[in-house]
Enzyme design. Structure first.
Site, PDB file in Angstrom:
ATOM      1  N   ASN A   1       0.847  -1.197   0.000  1.00 11.64           N
ATOM      2  CA  ASN A   1       0.000   0.000   0.000  1.00 11.64           C
ATOM      3  C   ASN A   1       0.885   1.250   0.000  1.00 11.64           C
ATOM      4  O   ASN A   1       1.398   1.646   1.035  1.00 11.64           O
ATOM      5  CB  ASN A   1      -0.916  -0.027   1.239  1.00 11.64           C
ATOM      6  CG  ASN A   1      -1.852   1.170   1.281  1.00 11.64           C
ATOM      7  OD1 ASN A   1      -1.937   1.943   0.335  1.00 11.64           O
ATOM      8  ND2 ASN A   1      -2.562   1.325   2.401  1.00 11.64           N
TER       9      ASN A   1
ATOM     10  N   LYS B   1      -0.018   4.187  -0.409  1.00 13.00           N
ATOM     11  CA  LYS B   1      -0.755   5.358   0.087  1.00 13.00           C
ATOM     12  C   LYS B   1      -0.538   6.546  -0.876  1.00 13.00           C
ATOM     13  O   LYS B   1      -0.467   6.337  -2.079  1.00 13.00           O
ATOM     14  CB  LYS B   1      -0.365   5.668   1.529  1.00 13.00           C
ATOM     15  CG  LYS B   1      -0.511   4.420   2.428  1.00 13.00           C
ATOM     16  CD  LYS B   1      -0.480   4.718   3.878  1.00 13.00           C
ATOM     17  CE  LYS B   1      -0.650   3.415   4.669  1.00 13.00           C
ATOM     18  NZ  LYS B   1      -0.833   3.634   6.088  1.00 13.00           N
TER      19      LYS B   1
ATOM     20  N   HIS C   1     -10.186   1.284   4.145  1.00 14.30           N
ATOM     21  CA  HIS C   1      -8.943   1.499   4.891  1.00 14.30           C
ATOM     22  C   HIS C   1      -9.216   2.497   6.023  1.00 14.30           C
ATOM     23  O   HIS C   1     -10.029   3.419   5.858  1.00 14.30           O
ATOM     24  CB  HIS C   1      -7.854   2.034   3.950  1.00 14.30           C
ATOM     25  CG  HIS C   1      -6.511   2.057   4.608  1.00 14.30           C
ATOM     26  ND1 HIS C   1      -6.125   3.069   5.452  1.00 14.30           N
ATOM     27  CD2 HIS C   1      -5.495   1.164   4.581  1.00 14.30           C
ATOM     28  CE1 HIS C   1      -4.903   2.798   5.906  1.00 14.30           C
ATOM     29  NE2 HIS C   1      -4.499   1.647   5.391  1.00 14.30           N
TER      30      HIS C   1
ATOM     31  N   GLU D   1      -7.692   4.956   7.002  1.00 14.56           N
ATOM     32  CA  GLU D   1      -7.489   6.364   6.636  1.00 14.56           C
ATOM     33  C   GLU D   1      -8.679   6.897   5.833  1.00 14.56           C
ATOM     34  O   GLU D   1      -8.987   8.086   5.887  1.00 14.56           O
ATOM     35  CB  GLU D   1      -6.144   6.512   5.886  1.00 14.56           C
ATOM     36  CG  GLU D   1      -4.976   6.392   6.870  1.00 14.56           C
ATOM     37  CD  GLU D   1      -3.696   5.794   6.308  1.00 14.56           C
ATOM     38  OE1 GLU D   1      -3.508   5.791   5.080  1.00 14.56           O
ATOM     39  OE2 GLU D   1      -2.874   5.317   7.119  1.00 14.56           O
TER      40      GLU D   1
ATOM     41  N   GLU E   1      -6.537  -4.769  10.193  1.00 11.71           N
ATOM     42  CA  GLU E   1      -5.582  -3.681  10.400  1.00 11.71           C
ATOM     43  C   GLU E   1      -5.953  -2.890  11.657  1.00 11.71           C
ATOM     44  O   GLU E   1      -6.746  -1.945  11.582  1.00 11.71           O
ATOM     45  CB  GLU E   1      -5.604  -2.727   9.202  1.00 11.71           C
ATOM     46  CG  GLU E   1      -5.165  -3.351   7.905  1.00 11.71           C
ATOM     47  CD  GLU E   1      -4.431  -2.340   7.020  1.00 11.71           C
ATOM     48  OE1 GLU E   1      -3.307  -2.643   6.635  1.00 11.71           O
ATOM     49  OE2 GLU E   1      -4.974  -1.262   6.765  1.00 11.71           O
TER      50      GLU E   1
ATOM     51  N   GLY F   1       1.414   2.502  10.721  1.00 13.90           N
ATOM     52  CA  GLY F   1       2.456   3.523  10.600  1.00 13.90           C
ATOM     53  C   GLY F   1       3.552   3.411  11.637  1.00 13.90           C
ATOM     54  O   GLY F   1       4.386   4.305  11.768  1.00 13.90           O
TER      55      GLY F   1
ATOM     56  N   SER G   1       2.146  -1.931  10.788  1.00 13.55           N
ATOM     57  CA  SER G   1       3.519  -2.139  11.307  1.00 13.55           C
ATOM     58  C   SER G   1       4.194  -3.397  10.776  1.00 13.55           C
ATOM     59  O   SER G   1       5.134  -3.887  11.386  1.00 13.55           O
ATOM     60  CB  SER G   1       3.548  -2.218  12.842  1.00 13.55           C
ATOM     61  OG  SER G   1       3.115  -1.042  13.438  1.00 13.55           O
TER      62      SER G   1
HETATM   63  P1  PGA Z   1       1.944   0.499   7.784  1.00 13.90           P
HETATM   64  O1  PGA Z   1       0.545   0.743   7.061  1.00 13.90           O
HETATM   65  O2  PGA Z   1       2.531  -0.762   7.235  1.00 13.90           O
HETATM   66  O3  PGA Z   1       2.728   1.722   7.455  1.00 13.90           O
HETATM   67  O4  PGA Z   1       1.649   0.361   9.260  1.00 13.90           O
HETATM   68  C1  PGA Z   1      -0.345  -0.305   6.778  1.00 13.90           C
HETATM   69  C2  PGA Z   1      -1.630   0.262   6.246  1.00 13.90           C
HETATM   70  O5  PGA Z   1      -2.060   1.334   6.695  1.00 13.90           O
HETATM   71  O6  PGA Z   1      -2.240  -0.313   5.350  1.00 13.90           O
END
Ligand code: PGA
Length: 250
Positions: free
Chosen positions: A8, A10, A95, A97, A165, A171, A210
């Site tokens: 991803n 983003k 997601h 976000e 998730e 993050g 993570s």
């Molecule tokens: P991350 O994000 O691996 O940076 O924790 C995963 C995600 O938000 O899909």
């Protein structure tokens, strides 16, 4: 079974030039990690160009969101037919976000339905904002599943990916211990069996939040999941190369 890795990106990177360089590095790493099925969720504006420069068949492309409508007056949105035309076969839906920006379980339900109708593979994200000792995170995830999967026919579940998730782990570098991921994966499957019957045994469950090159093996071998959804590590070519190699060996 091959591990499923959904990269991803983003809202990264900033230019097409950088996106091409990142994709070329990702492609090279994927070629050396044959035990992995790789899906790259790139910003939609780069989809067509990156798809066009890739002649292989082992990498698939995902959109990071979609409209539930096929066309019309939806300023700023992208439809599934448009995303398919640009090269996507998968789509991330719900997601955290997007949920933080207003996506609801009802919105997720409509998008999952639209994605299945458009022959996409929906990757449906669920996860609690925080954990407490009383197990409220299980109820939270069950509510998201009930809402998001209300329009899915049991026969279609084998075409759906659920990404667990936990929002608090996104993050960072520290996911929950594999045992907790395992417990939630079992819970997700049980919840879907309760609403959709035994066909829910065919749903693919992956983990995101993570995920990195150090913890991917533990997650895949002990977490009862068939894949991972790395975010920030997927835009770091060195770290992602190691993550893919380790996932391929699981
Ligand atoms: P991350 O994000 O691996 O940076 O924790 C995963 C995600 O938000 O899909």
């Amino acid at each position: 079974m091959k591990a499923l890795v959904i990269a991803n990106w983003k809202m990264n990177p900033q230019t097409l030039k950088e996106a091409k360089a990142l994709f070329d590095a990702t492609r090279k790493s994927a070629e050396k990690a044959r035990g992995v099925t790789l899906v790259v969720a790139v910003p939609a504006v780069f989809l067509r160009e990156l798809r066009a420069r890739y002649r292989g068949r082992s990498i698939r492309f995902a959109a990071q969101d979609c409209s539930a409508s096929a066309l019309g007056a939806h300023t700023g949105e992208l439809s599934l037919p448009q995303l398919k035309d640009a090269g996507a076969s998968h789509v991330i839906i719900g997601h955290s976000e997007r949920r933080a920006a207003g996506e609801t379980d009802e919105g997720v339900r409509k998008k999952v339905r639209a994605a299945l109708d458009a022959r996409f593979t929906p990757i449906v994200c669920v996860g609690e904002p925080e954990r407490d000792a009383s197990g409220g995170h299980f109820n939270f995830v069950r509510t998201q599943l009930r809402g998001g999967f209300a329009g899915v026919d049991p026969k279609e579940l084998s075409r759906v990916v659920v990404a667990y998730e936990p929002v608090w782990a996104i993050g960072k570098e520290t996911p929950p211990p594999p045992h907790d991921i395992h417990e939630m994966a079992v819970f997700i499957r049980k919840s879907l069996v309760a609403t959709h019957g035994e066909a829910a045994m065919s749903v693919r469950i992956i983990y995101g939040g993570s995920t990195n090159e150090h913890n991917v093996e533990g997650i895949l071998t002990e977490g009862d999941v068939v894949g991972v959804l790395p975010g920030h590590v997927s835009i770091d070519p060195q770290r992602f190369r190691v993550l893919l190699q380790r996932a391929a060996n699981c």
